[in-house]
Motif scaffolding. Structure first.
Motif, PDB file in Angstrom:
ATOM      1  N   GLU A 133     -29.676 -27.164 -48.934  1.00 49.71           N
ATOM      2  CA  GLU A 133     -29.730 -25.716 -48.772  1.00 49.71           C
ATOM      3  C   GLU A 133     -30.698 -25.330 -47.651  1.00 49.71           C
ATOM      4  O   GLU A 133     -30.384 -24.486 -46.803  1.00 49.71           O
ATOM      5  CB  GLU A 133     -30.179 -25.080 -50.086  1.00 49.71           C
ATOM      6  N   LEU A 134     -31.855 -25.969 -47.624  1.00 53.64           N
ATOM      7  CA  LEU A 134     -32.830 -25.708 -46.561  1.00 53.64           C
ATOM      8  C   LEU A 134     -32.279 -26.150 -45.205  1.00 53.64           C
ATOM      9  O   LEU A 134     -32.490 -25.484 -44.189  1.00 53.64           O
ATOM     10  CB  LEU A 134     -34.139 -26.435 -46.859  1.00 53.64           C
ATOM     11  N   SER A 135     -31.562 -27.263 -45.211  1.00 50.62           N
ATOM     12  CA  SER A 135     -30.957 -27.743 -43.966  1.00 50.62           C
ATOM     13  C   SER A 135     -29.939 -26.742 -43.436  1.00 50.62           C
ATOM     14  O   SER A 135     -29.914 -26.440 -42.231  1.00 50.62           O
ATOM     15  CB  SER A 135     -30.286 -29.099 -44.215  1.00 50.62           C
ATOM     16  N   ARG A 136     -29.102 -26.219 -44.342  1.00 48.87           N
ATOM     17  CA  ARG A 136     -28.090 -25.248 -43.910  1.00 48.87           C
ATOM     18  C   ARG A 136     -28.744 -23.963 -43.402  1.00 48.87           C
ATOM     19  O   ARG A 136     -28.291 -23.383 -42.411  1.00 48.87           O
ATOM     20  CB  ARG A 136     -27.136 -24.939 -45.064  1.00 48.87           C
ATOM     21  N   GLU A 137     -29.804 -23.519 -44.090  1.00 52.27           N
ATOM     22  CA  GLU A 137     -30.470 -22.289 -43.661  1.00 52.27           C
ATOM     23  C   GLU A 137     -31.107 -22.463 -42.284  1.00 52.27           C
ATOM     24  O   GLU A 137     -31.006 -21.583 -41.424  1.00 52.27           O
ATOM     25  CB  GLU A 137     -31.530 -21.884 -44.679  1.00 52.27           C
ATOM     26  N   ALA A 138     -31.771 -23.613 -42.086  1.00 51.51           N
ATOM     27  CA  ALA A 138     -32.383 -23.874 -40.789  1.00 51.51           C
ATOM     28  C   ALA A 138     -31.322 -23.969 -39.697  1.00 51.51           C
ATOM     29  O   ALA A 138     -31.497 -23.448 -38.586  1.00 51.51           O
ATOM     30  CB  ALA A 138     -33.205 -25.167 -40.852  1.00 51.51           C
ATOM     31  N   ALA A 166     -39.387 -20.091 -39.888  1.00 52.74           N
ATOM     32  CA  ALA A 166     -39.285 -21.509 -39.525  1.00 52.74           C
ATOM     33  C   ALA A 166     -40.450 -22.290 -40.115  1.00 52.74           C
ATOM     34  O   ALA A 166     -40.267 -23.405 -40.631  1.00 52.74           O
ATOM     35  CB  ALA A 166     -39.253 -21.662 -38.006  1.00 52.74           C
ATOM     36  N   ASP A 167     -41.643 -21.711 -40.058  1.00 48.29           N
ATOM     37  CA  ASP A 167     -42.808 -22.387 -40.654  1.00 48.29           C
ATOM     38  C   ASP A 167     -42.662 -22.483 -42.163  1.00 48.29           C
ATOM     39  O   ASP A 167     -43.024 -23.494 -42.776  1.00 48.29           O
ATOM     40  CB  ASP A 167     -44.086 -21.625 -40.304  1.00 48.29           C
ATOM     41  N   GLU A 168     -42.117 -21.429 -42.764  1.00 48.89           N
ATOM     42  CA  GLU A 168     -41.938 -21.428 -44.214  1.00 48.89           C
ATOM     43  C   GLU A 168     -40.933 -22.490 -44.639  1.00 48.89           C
ATOM     44  O   GLU A 168     -41.157 -23.230 -45.611  1.00 48.89           O
ATOM     45  CB  GLU A 168     -41.465 -20.045 -44.674  1.00 48.89           C
ATOM     46  N   ILE A 169     -39.813 -22.578 -43.912  1.00 53.22           N
ATOM     47  CA  ILE A 169     -38.809 -23.596 -44.228  1.00 53.22           C
ATOM     48  C   ILE A 169     -39.395 -24.990 -44.017  1.00 53.22           C
ATOM     49  O   ILE A 169     -39.149 -25.911 -44.805  1.00 53.22           O
ATOM     50  CB  ILE A 169     -37.550 -23.394 -43.370  1.00 53.22           C
ATOM     51  N   ALA A 170     -40.181 -25.145 -42.943  1.00 56.29           N
ATOM     52  CA  ALA A 170     -40.802 -26.444 -42.679  1.00 56.29           C
ATOM     53  C   ALA A 170     -41.700 -26.857 -43.837  1.00 56.29           C
ATOM     54  O   ALA A 170     -41.678 -28.015 -44.279  1.00 56.29           O
ATOM     55  CB  ALA A 170     -41.600 -26.389 -41.382  1.00 56.29           C
ATOM     56  N   ASP A 171     -42.487 -25.915 -44.360  1.00 63.66           N
ATOM     57  CA  ASP A 171     -43.367 -26.219 -45.494  1.00 63.66           C
ATOM     58  C   ASP A 171     -42.550 -26.579 -46.735  1.00 63.66           C
ATOM     59  O   ASP A 171     -42.905 -27.501 -47.483  1.00 63.66           O
ATOM     60  CB  ASP A 171     -44.269 -25.023 -45.796  1.00 63.66           C
ATOM     61  N   GLN A 172     -41.454 -25.853 -46.957  1.00 65.44           N
ATOM     62  CA  GLN A 172     -40.623 -26.123 -48.125  1.00 65.44           C
ATOM     63  C   GLN A 172     -39.950 -27.482 -48.019  1.00 65.44           C
ATOM     64  O   GLN A 172     -39.817 -28.206 -49.020  1.00 65.44           O
ATOM     65  CB  GLN A 172     -39.588 -25.012 -48.284  1.00 65.44           C
ATOM     66  N   ILE A 173     -39.532 -27.829 -46.825  1.00 65.55           N
ATOM     67  CA  ILE A 173     -38.909 -29.143 -46.623  1.00 65.55           C
ATOM     68  C   ILE A 173     -39.929 -30.248 -46.877  1.00 65.55           C
ATOM     69  O   ILE A 173     -39.632 -31.251 -47.544  1.00 65.55           O
ATOM     70  CB  ILE A 173     -38.322 -29.254 -45.204  1.00 65.55           C
ATOM     71  N   GLU A 174     -41.131 -30.074 -46.350  1.00 65.09           N
ATOM     72  CA  GLU A 174     -42.169 -31.082 -46.563  1.00 65.09           C
ATOM     73  C   GLU A 174     -42.479 -31.234 -48.049  1.00 65.09           C
ATOM     74  O   GLU A 174     -42.662 -32.351 -48.550  1.00 65.09           O
ATOM     75  CB  GLU A 174     -43.440 -30.704 -45.795  1.00 65.09           C
ATOM     76  N   ALA A 220     -32.919 -35.133 -59.756  1.00 67.93           N
ATOM     77  CA  ALA A 220     -32.881 -35.606 -58.376  1.00 67.93           C
ATOM     78  C   ALA A 220     -31.794 -34.881 -57.593  1.00 67.93           C
ATOM     79  O   ALA A 220     -31.976 -34.535 -56.418  1.00 67.93           O
ATOM     80  CB  ALA A 220     -32.644 -37.114 -58.340  1.00 67.93           C
ATOM     81  N   LEU A 221     -30.658 -34.630 -58.245  1.00 66.84           N
ATOM     82  CA  LEU A 221     -29.572 -33.918 -57.582  1.00 66.84           C
ATOM     83  C   LEU A 221     -29.986 -32.491 -57.240  1.00 66.84           C
ATOM     84  O   LEU A 221     -29.606 -31.955 -56.193  1.00 66.84           O
ATOM     85  CB  LEU A 221     -28.322 -33.911 -58.463  1.00 66.84           C
ATOM     86  N   SER A 222     -30.804 -31.875 -58.106  1.00 70.51           N
ATOM     87  CA  SER A 222     -31.317 -30.530 -57.804  1.00 70.51           C
ATOM     88  C   SER A 222     -32.144 -30.557 -56.524  1.00 70.51           C
ATOM     89  O   SER A 222     -32.023 -29.669 -55.668  1.00 70.51           O
ATOM     90  CB  SER A 222     -32.166 -30.019 -58.967  1.00 70.51           C
ATOM     91  N   LEU A 223     -32.984 -31.581 -56.391  1.00 71.60           N
ATOM     92  CA  LEU A 223     -33.806 -31.689 -55.183  1.00 71.60           C
ATOM     93  C   LEU A 223     -32.933 -31.930 -53.957  1.00 71.60           C
ATOM     94  O   LEU A 223     -33.172 -31.346 -52.890  1.00 71.60           O
ATOM     95  CB  LEU A 223     -34.814 -32.826 -55.342  1.00 71.60           C
ATOM     96  N   ARG A 224     -31.910 -32.762 -54.109  1.00 73.13           N
ATOM     97  CA  ARG A 224     -30.992 -33.006 -52.988  1.00 73.13           C
ATOM     98  C   ARG A 224     -30.292 -31.716 -52.580  1.00 73.13           C
ATOM     99  O   ARG A 224     -30.173 -31.401 -51.391  1.00 73.13           O
ATOM    100  CB  ARG A 224     -29.955 -34.048 -53.387  1.00 73.13           C
TER     101      ARG A 224
END
Length: 330
Positions: free
Chosen positions: A163-168, A125-133, A154-158
């Protein structure tokens, strides 16, 4: 070697790159599995980072050679996966030196490259949080997009953020599911009792309300009859005084006293108050009602939604609105 044979050889060498050069322009020639074309490409494993691929025909051995990310691989197999992704020689050289591809978002490339290297000491969870930030910080580069290449990055970043949202969300669901199942078991046992008792209470409430409404209507009927009787008496008095020379001021009339319904006091539980309210019984003129309510924000929101729904269904010439074409990225 004769001049003809040298020219033929030169043409042959040049032609080895022709397929790749045309593919860079979007003009893909015939593609056959296991039959590579000389050039520079990229490929990746599912969900992994892009890796550069170089394929060429060795003049000395007459055999095809392929390298993927600096390691030698089977040319036919590499070709099967990279053939639809040609890249420039400059992009290949940059990738070999650890640089992201020109059309890659740097944040996404770094995160994908580091994926799968969690030592287990860091909470996911901390790792995903850092990646999202980090990904959100990278959005500054796309505050305003002015070309197709930037739009692709930009689409790659979206896509990475999604992807991070789905994983979380998947992890959240996984951890929460046992509690949900336990909650469902509790609901299965107790909700029928809650609903059954509440339905009975509501039925009793409606019966009491019907009685109170009946009493209210009877009271209103008596008030109307009293008002009509009073008006009739005043009219009769005026007719009797019609021949009197000196007119006296009529006696003041007394309006019926409005009394609020009394609370209902049971012998068990709390008392219930009775409040007189005015409710819509029926609509007799829909257009008039719509015009009257059209200034209300809720009504305007509803009308806008209905208009958009009509547009989505292919309706045109909807009165009262203007439209514009807009690119909707999904």
């Amino acid at each position: 070697m004769t001049a003809v044979s040298i020219g033929a050889l030169a043409a042959s060498i040049v032609n080895r790159w022709a397929w790749w050069q045309n593919a860079l322009k979007g003009n893909f020639g015939p593609m056959h599995e296991g039959e590579p074309q000389q050039g520079f490409y990229r490929t990746r494993f599912k969900g992994g980072k892009w890796e550069p691929v170089a394929i060429w025909l060795d003049d000395e051995t007459g055999k095809w050679v392929a390298y993927r990310a600096g390691r030698e691989v089977d040319p036919g197999e590499a070709w099967n996966f990279c053939r639809t992704h040609p890249i420039t020689k400059e992009a290949y050289d940059g990738a070999i030196n650890g640089q992201p591809f020109p059309d890659e978002d740097e944040t996404v490339a770094a995160q994908v490259a580091a994926s799968g290297h969690n030592s287990g000491e860091v909470d996911r969870a901390d790792e995903i949080a850092d990646q999202i930030e980090a990904a959100l910080a990278g959005m500054k580069a796309y505050a305003k997009i002015g070309d197709d290449a930037t739009a692709a990055k930009a689409l790659s970043l979206r896509n990475r953020l999604n992807e991070l949202s789905r994983e979380a969300d998947k992890k959240r669901d996984e951890l929460k599911r046992p509690h949900l199942e336990a909650g469902k078991a509790v609901d299965a046992k107790w909700q029928p009792l809650v609903k059954k008792a509440k339905a009975g209470a509501d039925q009793v409430r409606d019966a009491i309300g019907a009685w109170e409404t009946h009493k209210l209507q009877e009271e209103r009927r008596r008030q109307r009859e009293a008002e009509q009787a009073l008006l009739a008496a005043e009219q009769a008095q005026r007719e009797q005084q019609a021949d009197v020379a000196v007119m006296e001021a009529p006696a003041p009339t007394v309006a019926p006293v409005e009394t609020a319904p009394s609370p209902i006091k049971p012998t068990y539980g709390k008392a219930a108050s009775v409040k007189v309210v005015t409710v819509v019984k029926d609509v007799t003129d829909w257009p008039a009602l719509a015009v009257y309510m059209s200034a209300h924000p809720d009504m305007q929101t509803l009308l806008r939604q209905l208009a958009q729904r009509a547009l989505d269904a292919g309706r045109t010439n909807i009165p009262g609105i203007t439209t514009e074409e807009k690119a909707n990225v999904r």
